[in-house]
Write a protein that holds these residues in place. Structure first.
Motif, short mmCIF file in Angstrom:
data_model
loop_
_atom_site.label_atom_id
_atom_site.label_comp_id
_atom_site.label_asym_id
_atom_site.label_seq_id
_atom_site.Cartn_x
_atom_site.Cartn_y
_atom_site.Cartn_z
N GLY A 117 21.90 -23.58 -45.90
CA GLY A 117 21.12 -23.34 -44.13
C GLY A 117 19.67 -23.23 -44.78
N ASP A 118 19.06 -22.51 -45.82
CA ASP A 118 18.24 -22.14 -45.90
C ASP A 118 17.21 -23.70 -46.20
OD1 ASP A 118 15.54 -20.48 -45.87
OD2 ASP A 118 15.80 -19.51 -47.35
N ALA A 119 18.08 -24.05 -47.51
CA ALA A 119 17.46 -25.25 -47.75
C ALA A 119 16.90 -26.03 -46.86
CB ALA A 119 18.05 -25.34 -48.85
N GLN A 122 20.65 -18.96 -40.02
CA GLN A 122 20.26 -18.54 -38.88
C GLN A 122 19.35 -19.72 -39.25
OE1 GLN A 122 20.68 -14.48 -37.22
NE2 GLN A 122 18.76 -14.75 -37.97
N CYS A 123 18.92 -19.89 -39.82
CA CYS A 123 17.31 -20.86 -40.34
C CYS A 123 18.16 -22.03 -40.35
CB CYS A 123 17.18 -20.68 -41.92
SG CYS A 123 16.25 -19.62 -41.66
N GLY A 124 19.28 -22.50 -40.60
CA GLY A 124 20.18 -23.74 -40.12
C GLY A 124 20.80 -24.48 -39.10
N SER A 178 23.57 -14.48 -41.29
CA SER A 178 22.08 -14.43 -42.13
C SER A 178 21.19 -15.36 -42.18
CB SER A 178 23.12 -15.02 -43.24
OG SER A 178 23.61 -16.39 -43.41
N HIS A 179 20.45 -15.20 -43.09
CA HIS A 179 19.07 -16.19 -42.89
C HIS A 179 19.09 -17.26 -42.68
CE1 HIS A 179 14.82 -16.37 -44.10
NE2 HIS A 179 15.05 -17.99 -44.87
N GLY A 180 19.94 -18.44 -44.37
CA GLY A 180 20.37 -19.61 -43.69
C GLY A 180 21.48 -19.88 -42.81
N CYS A 201 12.38 -23.27 -37.23
CA CYS A 201 13.25 -22.94 -38.17
C CYS A 201 14.00 -21.56 -38.27
CB CYS A 201 14.30 -23.67 -39.31
SG CYS A 201 12.88 -24.18 -40.24
N HIS A 202 12.07 -20.87 -38.69
CA HIS A 202 13.18 -19.52 -38.83
C HIS A 202 11.87 -18.94 -38.32
CE1 HIS A 202 13.58 -21.20 -42.98
NE2 HIS A 202 13.05 -19.63 -43.65
N GLU A 203 10.69 -18.95 -37.40
CA GLU A 203 10.85 -18.49 -36.25
C GLU A 203 12.14 -17.98 -35.36
OE1 GLU A 203 6.13 -19.58 -34.53
OE2 GLU A 203 7.85 -21.22 -34.33
N HIS A 225 18.99 -17.55 -50.11
CA HIS A 225 17.98 -17.88 -49.73
C HIS A 225 16.83 -18.49 -50.37
CE1 HIS A 225 15.83 -14.17 -50.36
NE2 HIS A 225 16.37 -13.30 -49.56
N ASP A 226 15.84 -18.89 -50.07
CA ASP A 226 14.92 -19.33 -51.49
C ASP A 226 13.26 -18.51 -52.03
OD1 ASP A 226 13.13 -18.62 -49.30
OD2 ASP A 226 13.25 -21.39 -48.64
N GLY A 227 13.95 -17.34 -51.36
CA GLY A 227 13.23 -16.44 -52.28
C GLY A 227 12.96 -15.80 -52.92
ZN LIG Z 1 14.54 -19.12 -45.42
#
Ligand SMILES: [Zn+2]
Length: 353
Positions: free
Chosen positions: A169-171, A268-270, A264-266, A247-249, A122-124
């Protein structure tokens, strides 16, 4: 003529290359981050052991700390165990969870953080936010940006492909997040930071339009750089706005409603970004996102991560609650459960599933 510019809080070292970790001590000494190698490494109990074995001989003055998990208690425990060590810096060496814990611990004991990412989930890795599990589920904690970011492409290549895919997905979700920001600007007059928006969008577009995949260095380089730039875009904006919208909500709603089953985060965000983009009426972009996510083996429909239509409707309906005050396409449309279901069916049909 007035010269009005601003300084951007950003790392003094960004090294994204093959073999970047081979001379970490030298790199940190050169940059005056740590002249004597007094570093506190935070690693995972699992794959961290192998990393320690590999890099410890070159770092004789460093101490190594195993991180228990990804909770705020783990991060506080880590800070407590490190605080009496007289270190120059904390080094988070591992995946997203380890870096989040190390970020929080470093902030708590007043030391700079060096982020050494072993995957790109992720982008963290270079953002001013630490995401940690707490009693309420999961929280985002403001922390200083890392002082150095080191990504060794040889190490990334060894990470499970799933983790690298998550970063994709996050990007890509940045593109949807920036659109939400623009919507909030147009409809509600929310301030938009053009530089932060440009950085986040460019990172998303570069990953979206790159023809390569997780197996090649050229792609990994662009993905890693994109995720680092996204983190810095959040520092520019002062919050996660450039990289976090509907996307993140949707991602947070999966995490909070189904903590045991969340993907995973990405992933779900994708999925959230493709659906949110579809809701925004931008079919062309939604279809492009779907095509690219599929190509990288990322989910574009909830059943691909084990959720049925009813659950996805519930997730989308609940999503705005996860970020009160953040205006996105979901708050804008304010859809009822039935309307979400209809929109979802339309989306699923449009992508040919
Ligand atoms: Zn993210």
């Amino acid at each position: 003529m007035p010269v009005l510019t601003r300084l951007i809080p950003s790392p003094v070292v960004v090294d994204i290359s093959r073999g970047a970790l081979d001379d970490l001590a030298g790199l940190l000494a050169d940059q005056r981050i740590s002249s004597n190698g007094r570093l506190a490494f935070a690693i995972s109990g699992g794959s961290g052991a192998a990393l320690r074995e590999r890099f410890a001989p070159a770092l004789p003055s460093a101490d190594w700390y195993e991180v228990g998990g990804g909770t705020i208690d783990d991060a506080i425990k880590l800070a407590d165990s490190m605080k009496s060590g007289r270190y120059d810096a904390v080094v988070g060496l591992g995946g997203g969870k380890i870096i989040d814990c190390a970020k929080f611990a470093a902030a708590r004991i007043g030391l700079p953080l060096v982020a050494v990412a072993t995957n790109l989930s992720h982008d963290g890795l270079c953002s001013p936010v630490a995401t940690l599990d707490n009693d309420a589920g999961r929280g985002s904690y403001g922390v200083p940006n890392p002082i150095a970011v080191v990504i060794d492409l040889d190490v990334i290549r060894e990470a499970p492909a799933r983790f690298v895919r998550s970063g994709i997905g996050d990007a890509i979700s940045n593109i949807s997040a920036v659109r939400d920001w623009e919507l909030a600007h147009t409809v509600r007059g929310e301030d938009i930071d053009g530089l932060a928006a440009a950085m986040a969008r460019q990172a998303g577009e570069a990953v979206l339009r790159h023809p390569g995949g997780v197996g090649d260095d050229a792609f990994l380089q662009v993905l890693a750089e994109g995720l680092v730039m996204t983190g810095i875009s959040m520092s520019v904006a002062g919050d996660s706005r450039p990289a976090s919208g509907a996307c993140h909500e949707i991602n947070h709603a999966f995490d909070l409603l189904y903590p045991k089953r969340a993907a995973s985060h990405g992933e779900q965000c994708g999925l959230g970004a493709a659906f949110a983009t579809f809701l925004r009426g931008d079919r062309e972009m939604a279809m492009l996102m779907v095509e690219v996510l599929k190509r990288h083996g990322l989910p574009v429909l909830p059943h691909q991560i084990g959720f049925d239509e009813d659950e996805f409707v519930k997730v989308t309906e609940y999503a705005p609650e996860t970020r009160p005050g953040r205006y996105t396409i979901l708050e804008h449309l304010d859809l009822s459960a039935d309307q979400i279901r209809d929109a979802y069916r339309e989306y699923a049909e449009a992508i040919g599933s």
